[in-house]
Design a protein around this motif. Sequence first.
Motif, mmCIF file in Angstrom:
data_model
loop_
_atom_site.group_PDB
_atom_site.id
_atom_site.type_symbol
_atom_site.label_atom_id
_atom_site.label_comp_id
_atom_site.label_asym_id
_atom_site.label_seq_id
_atom_site.Cartn_x
_atom_site.Cartn_y
_atom_site.Cartn_z
ATOM 1 N N ASP A 8 1.380 14.989 2.439
ATOM 2 C CA ASP A 8 0.202 14.327 2.938
ATOM 3 C C ASP A 8 0.547 12.674 2.872
ATOM 4 N N LEU A 9 0.029 11.968 3.975
ATOM 5 C CA LEU A 9 0.257 10.451 4.355
ATOM 6 C C LEU A 9 -0.930 9.984 4.207
ATOM 7 N N ASP A 10 -0.951 8.729 3.550
ATOM 8 C CA ASP A 10 -2.519 7.867 3.791
ATOM 9 C C ASP A 10 -2.486 7.131 4.959
ATOM 10 N N SER A 22 -8.839 10.629 5.882
ATOM 11 C CA SER A 22 -7.527 10.081 6.469
ATOM 12 C C SER A 22 -6.501 9.499 5.596
ATOM 13 N N ARG A 23 -7.051 9.692 4.346
ATOM 14 C CA ARG A 23 -6.296 9.290 3.083
ATOM 15 C C ARG A 23 -5.224 10.432 2.785
ATOM 16 N N ALA A 24 -5.415 11.469 3.348
ATOM 17 C CA ALA A 24 -4.632 12.900 2.993
ATOM 18 C C ALA A 24 -4.261 13.216 4.608
ATOM 19 N N PHE A 25 -3.759 12.580 5.276
ATOM 20 C CA PHE A 25 -3.515 13.160 6.556
ATOM 21 C C PHE A 25 -2.146 14.180 6.631
ATOM 22 N N HIS A 26 -2.321 14.960 7.197
ATOM 23 C CA HIS A 26 -1.225 16.199 6.751
ATOM 24 C C HIS A 26 -0.451 16.202 8.427
ATOM 25 N N ASP A 27 0.767 15.937 8.387
ATOM 26 C CA ASP A 27 1.835 16.030 9.593
ATOM 27 C C ASP A 27 2.249 17.759 9.423
ATOM 28 N N GLU A 28 2.424 18.110 10.334
ATOM 29 C CA GLU A 28 2.743 19.486 10.527
ATOM 30 C C GLU A 28 4.320 19.695 10.149
ATOM 31 N N PHE A 29 5.044 18.769 10.663
ATOM 32 C CA PHE A 29 6.426 18.763 10.645
ATOM 33 C C PHE A 29 6.792 18.260 9.264
ATOM 34 N N ILE A 30 6.075 17.178 8.577
ATOM 35 C CA ILE A 30 6.646 16.691 7.403
ATOM 36 C C ILE A 30 6.074 17.455 6.318
ATOM 37 N N HIS A 88 0.600 -1.118 -0.010
ATOM 38 C CA HIS A 88 -0.041 -0.076 0.148
ATOM 39 C C HIS A 88 0.932 1.258 0.119
ATOM 40 N N THR A 89 0.660 2.179 -0.906
ATOM 41 C CA THR A 89 1.357 3.456 -0.797
ATOM 42 C C THR A 89 0.769 4.455 0.172
ATOM 43 N N ILE A 90 1.843 5.002 0.979
ATOM 44 C CA ILE A 90 1.758 5.689 1.900
ATOM 45 C C ILE A 90 1.834 7.281 1.769
ATOM 46 N N TYR A 91 2.744 7.624 0.674
ATOM 47 C CA TYR A 91 2.970 8.847 0.375
ATOM 48 C C TYR A 91 3.609 8.979 -1.093
ATOM 49 N N SER A 92 3.411 10.155 -1.722
ATOM 50 C CA SER A 92 3.933 10.583 -3.000
ATOM 51 C C SER A 92 5.507 10.883 -2.886
ATOM 52 N N MET A 93 6.303 10.061 -3.650
ATOM 53 C CA MET A 93 7.613 10.258 -3.761
ATOM 54 C C MET A 93 8.038 11.494 -4.296
ATOM 55 N N LYS A 94 7.266 12.128 -5.345
ATOM 56 C CA LYS A 94 7.448 13.442 -5.820
ATOM 57 C C LYS A 94 7.053 14.487 -4.911
ATOM 58 N N ALA A 95 5.974 14.234 -4.266
ATOM 59 C CA ALA A 95 5.906 15.339 -2.986
ATOM 60 C C ALA A 95 6.844 15.378 -1.950
ATOM 61 N N VAL A 96 7.827 14.251 -1.747
ATOM 62 C CA VAL A 96 8.583 14.091 -0.729
ATOM 63 C C VAL A 96 9.723 14.930 -1.427
ATOM 64 N N GLU A 97 10.149 14.869 -2.582
ATOM 65 C CA GLU A 97 11.137 15.262 -3.217
ATOM 66 C C GLU A 97 10.888 16.996 -3.344
ATOM 67 N N LEU A 104 13.549 4.865 2.208
ATOM 68 C CA LEU A 104 12.508 4.017 2.936
ATOM 69 C C LEU A 104 11.584 3.501 1.770
ATOM 70 N N GLY A 105 11.355 4.526 0.767
ATOM 71 C CA GLY A 105 10.235 4.337 -0.193
ATOM 72 C C GLY A 105 8.749 4.403 0.484
ATOM 73 N N ALA A 106 7.916 4.733 -0.642
ATOM 74 C CA ALA A 106 6.379 4.711 -0.357
ATOM 75 C C ALA A 106 5.615 3.613 0.107
ATOM 76 N N GLU A 107 6.096 2.369 -0.161
ATOM 77 C CA GLU A 107 5.236 1.320 0.061
ATOM 78 C C GLU A 107 5.491 0.669 1.453
ATOM 79 N N ARG A 108 4.214 0.381 1.893
ATOM 80 C CA ARG A 108 4.248 -0.557 3.144
ATOM 81 C C ARG A 108 3.310 -1.558 3.152
ATOM 82 N N PHE A 109 3.394 -2.539 4.206
ATOM 83 C CA PHE A 109 2.685 -3.531 4.012
ATOM 84 C C PHE A 109 1.044 -3.572 4.719
ATOM 85 N N VAL A 110 0.254 -4.141 4.119
ATOM 86 C CA VAL A 110 -1.173 -4.151 4.747
ATOM 87 C C VAL A 110 -1.393 -5.599 5.108
ATOM 88 N N THR A 111 -1.370 -6.185 6.438
ATOM 89 C CA THR A 111 -1.536 -7.557 6.861
ATOM 90 C C THR A 111 -2.933 -8.023 7.081
#
Length: 317
Positions: free
Chosen positions: A201-203, A190-198, A9-18, A42-49
């Motif tokens: 948008d995070l999913d 929650s698909r576009a959660f915005h952390d103030e520091f980072i 599952h993709t957590i964030y956009s790599m382009k947005a991070v760049e 780390l990349g944008a992909e994480r596991f969903v179990t």
Amino acid sequence: MTITLARSHTIYSMKAVESAQERARALKSPELEAFYDNMLELGAERFVTTPSSTGALDPLYEDCPNFGEVLDDLTRYLGLSIAGGAGVNVMPVLLLGDPGVGKTHFGKRLAAVLGTEFEFISMNALSAGFVITGSSSTWKGAKCGKVAERLVRGKFANPVVLLDEVEKATGSTQSDPMSALYQLLEPETSRAFHDEFIDVDLDASQVFWVLTANSLDGIPPALLSRMAIYEIPTPTPDQAAGIARRVYVGLLRELKLQNMDEDLDDSVLDKLSEVSPREMRKALLDGLGYAVAAGRASLAPEDVRLKADPCKRKIGF
């Protein structure tokens, strides 16, 4: 046999991070730039179990016997997930009950059987809002919130995040913890959660939310409407005895005490039924020490030395 299945599952956009990293360079923020470097590495992909069988929840019926109602519902939801081949679709869960009934322990065990990670967040703090959403990178000592840190640095998109004592959440007008929850507990927002520091948008839509409270007082109705509420009772004497037996057997295996009797006398169980699992473990650990020192292969009632506390009432699991 139950195995844990995992999909990506993709957590964030790599382009947005760049892009955010370029802004950090312009602002001359080495801490933030280093965080973005870590995100890109780390990349944008994480596991969903997802467990392959509803039998994955069976151990919790024994380990947390007073959570039968919530476990029945979770078993049905897991069954739907397995039948459809999708992720587990569960509303945020609010566990309502007295201190000591085992709410935090249940969250930890749930994460274990689901094959994912566990994050504990205490809501009984003035800075609860910042703990969840992070603080602005322009502030001194700024850092990301626990939700973002778990999603970015963890391995899973569906960690179990436990918000403890949510009814005691406080905060300033700039950091209201409840306002963050309105977004996080809704699947769409929650698909576009915005952390103030980072500032990316995070999913967080796959997060399994478990909230605990001793009372509904102080929790806004609009927030309650986003959760499935379960009243968790104190364990019955039989349930408490079963919990004590499992804690005891676990200690014998942990300490490799192969010569000790695995059975506990009823008189020992009666004494242990008065305390919480954390106190059970300490009482049994001390008791084993007394028994071994006395050269006995079984626990006697006098080995279980509970410390009297006149200010403390009886509590359950």
